[in-house]
Design an enzyme around this catalytic site. Structure first.
Site, short mmCIF file in Angstrom:
data_model
loop_
_atom_site.label_atom_id
_atom_site.label_comp_id
_atom_site.label_asym_id
_atom_site.label_seq_id
_atom_site.Cartn_x
_atom_site.Cartn_y
_atom_site.Cartn_z
N THR A 24 14.54 51.30 -22.80
CA THR A 24 15.53 52.34 -22.51
C THR A 24 15.17 53.65 -23.21
O THR A 24 15.31 54.74 -22.64
CB THR A 24 16.93 51.87 -22.97
OG1 THR A 24 17.23 50.64 -22.32
CG2 THR A 24 17.99 52.90 -22.65
N HIS A 43 12.53 55.42 -21.30
CA HIS A 43 13.09 56.13 -20.13
C HIS A 43 13.66 57.48 -20.57
O HIS A 43 13.48 58.49 -19.90
CB HIS A 43 14.20 55.31 -19.46
CG HIS A 43 13.71 54.06 -18.80
ND1 HIS A 43 12.83 54.09 -17.74
CD2 HIS A 43 13.96 52.76 -19.03
CE1 HIS A 43 12.58 52.85 -17.35
NE2 HIS A 43 13.25 52.02 -18.13
#
Ligand SMILES: [Zn+2]
Ligand SMILES: [Zn+2]
Length: 341
Positions: free
Chosen positions: A37, A40
């Site tokens: 995450t 990202h």
């Protein structure tokens, strides 16, 4: 470490020490780890653009020392060492009131929707702070949240005595391999397209290592599982090809756990690969709060599960760019990366 602008990258900067509200604790971060995450967010992909409001201190996997508690907090005190559940539940919705806080309708995630842990201090709701067992090494304690995902994945599949394959040997797959071993899987086969990751899976307890790009992968896995097929496939990669291979490698009536996130909707032959073969697909996200934390703590305390072979790198928090570059290198044996503030 701040996502300061809506563009790729991140910068080191100064922010105020967060304030602990009445139900919060202020945690001094001792160790934190990098999650997909965070990549990202760092790379500023379409998902990050749709969710993240800059500026934001990001990061959500961490361990630290409680240095201040809010006036309503009774279960924790200054000096306690904790790991933190990154999912902040509302406590009121249908899911929260039916023992499914991890999929709360109003779920907020630390380091995504509110200030995260790539900093010296972070304020979190006391309910999210999990007291560590004495003597837990900081780097291991920083991984409780991602390891909990893998405990959840393996627990739902009920692997004891079963033939299991793990598709995708990034950190989640590596932890799942170790947890499946700890929970008594009869055989665990690891699949990845990267040889370095397969070697890490071996160190975490995998039996056979198989190349995910091998056109004969399904028949090899079927042969390795008595000619019937796998009992359980843990899909940790999110790759369309791996999802189809995972289903087709299962015996009739077998179970696939879907955990890896595909980047776009994919196609499945439901008729042949699921319905007519009586297979089951279980979607898993996050950690049951706090059944999976309890179980993970027992596995660690009993010495049945040790994540340390999967921790390959440690950097200073301010060396974030270097850490991200290391994760991106195909020829580096890179598992989980831990950062120290
Ligand atoms: Zn994460
Ligand atoms: Zn809720």
């Amino acid at each position: 470490m701040i996502k300061s602008a809506p563009a790729p990258g991140a910068t080191v900067g100064e922010v105020d020490v967060p304030k602990a509200g009445p139900g919060d604790v202020l945690v001094k971060v001792r160790a934190t780890s990098i999650c997909g995450t965070d990549l990202h967010i760092y790379n500023w992909d379409a998902w990050a653009q749709s969710v993240i409001k800059t500026p934001l201190v990001f990061g959500h996997e961490f361990h630290g020392e409680v240095v201040e508690v809010g006036s309503d907090v009774k279960a924790l005190k200054a000096g306690d060492l904790v790991s933190v559940e990154s999912h902040v539940p509302c406590g009121r919705c249908y899911q929260c009131t039916h023992d499914m806080m991890h999929i709360c309708d109003e779920l907020k995630i630390i380091g995504v929707h509110r200030a995260g842990c790539f900093a010296q201090y972070v304020a979190v709701p006391a309910i999210c702070a999990w007291k560590n067992s004495p003597g837990t090494p900081p780097e291991v304690a920083s991984l409780m949240e991602p390891m909990g995902n893998s405990v959840h994945v393996v627990s739902e599949a009920n692997v004891a005595g079963k033939t299991v394959a793990v598709f995708g040997c990034g950190p989640a797959g590596l932890f799942a391999t170790g947890v499946a071993r700890a929970k008594g899987a009869a055989a665990i086969h690891a699949i990845d397209i990267n040889r370095n990751r397969l070697e890490l899976a071996k160190a975490m307890g995998a039996d056979e290592l198989l190349n995910g790009a091998d056109p004969d992968l399904v028949s090899k896995l079927t042969k390795l599982s008595g000619g019937y097929g796998l009992d359980v496939a843990l899909e940790m990669s999110g790759s369309q090809k791996a999802i189809v291979n995972a289903l087709r490698s299962l015996k009739k009536g077998g179970t696939m756990v879907a955990f890896g996130l595909p980047s776009r909707p994919g196609e499945l032959d439901l008729a042949n690969d699921v319905i007519m073969t009586g297979r089951r697909i279980l979607g898993i996200v996050g950690r049951r709060m706090f059944a999976d934390w309890v179980e993970m703590q027992k596995l660690l305390d009993g010495g049945k599960f040790d994540p340390r072979p999967a921790i390959t790198h440690t950097f200073k928090l301010a060396e974030f760019d270097r850490a991200v570059a290391t994760i991106g290198q195909e020829n580096v044996k890179c598992g989980k990366v831990v950062l120290l503030p």
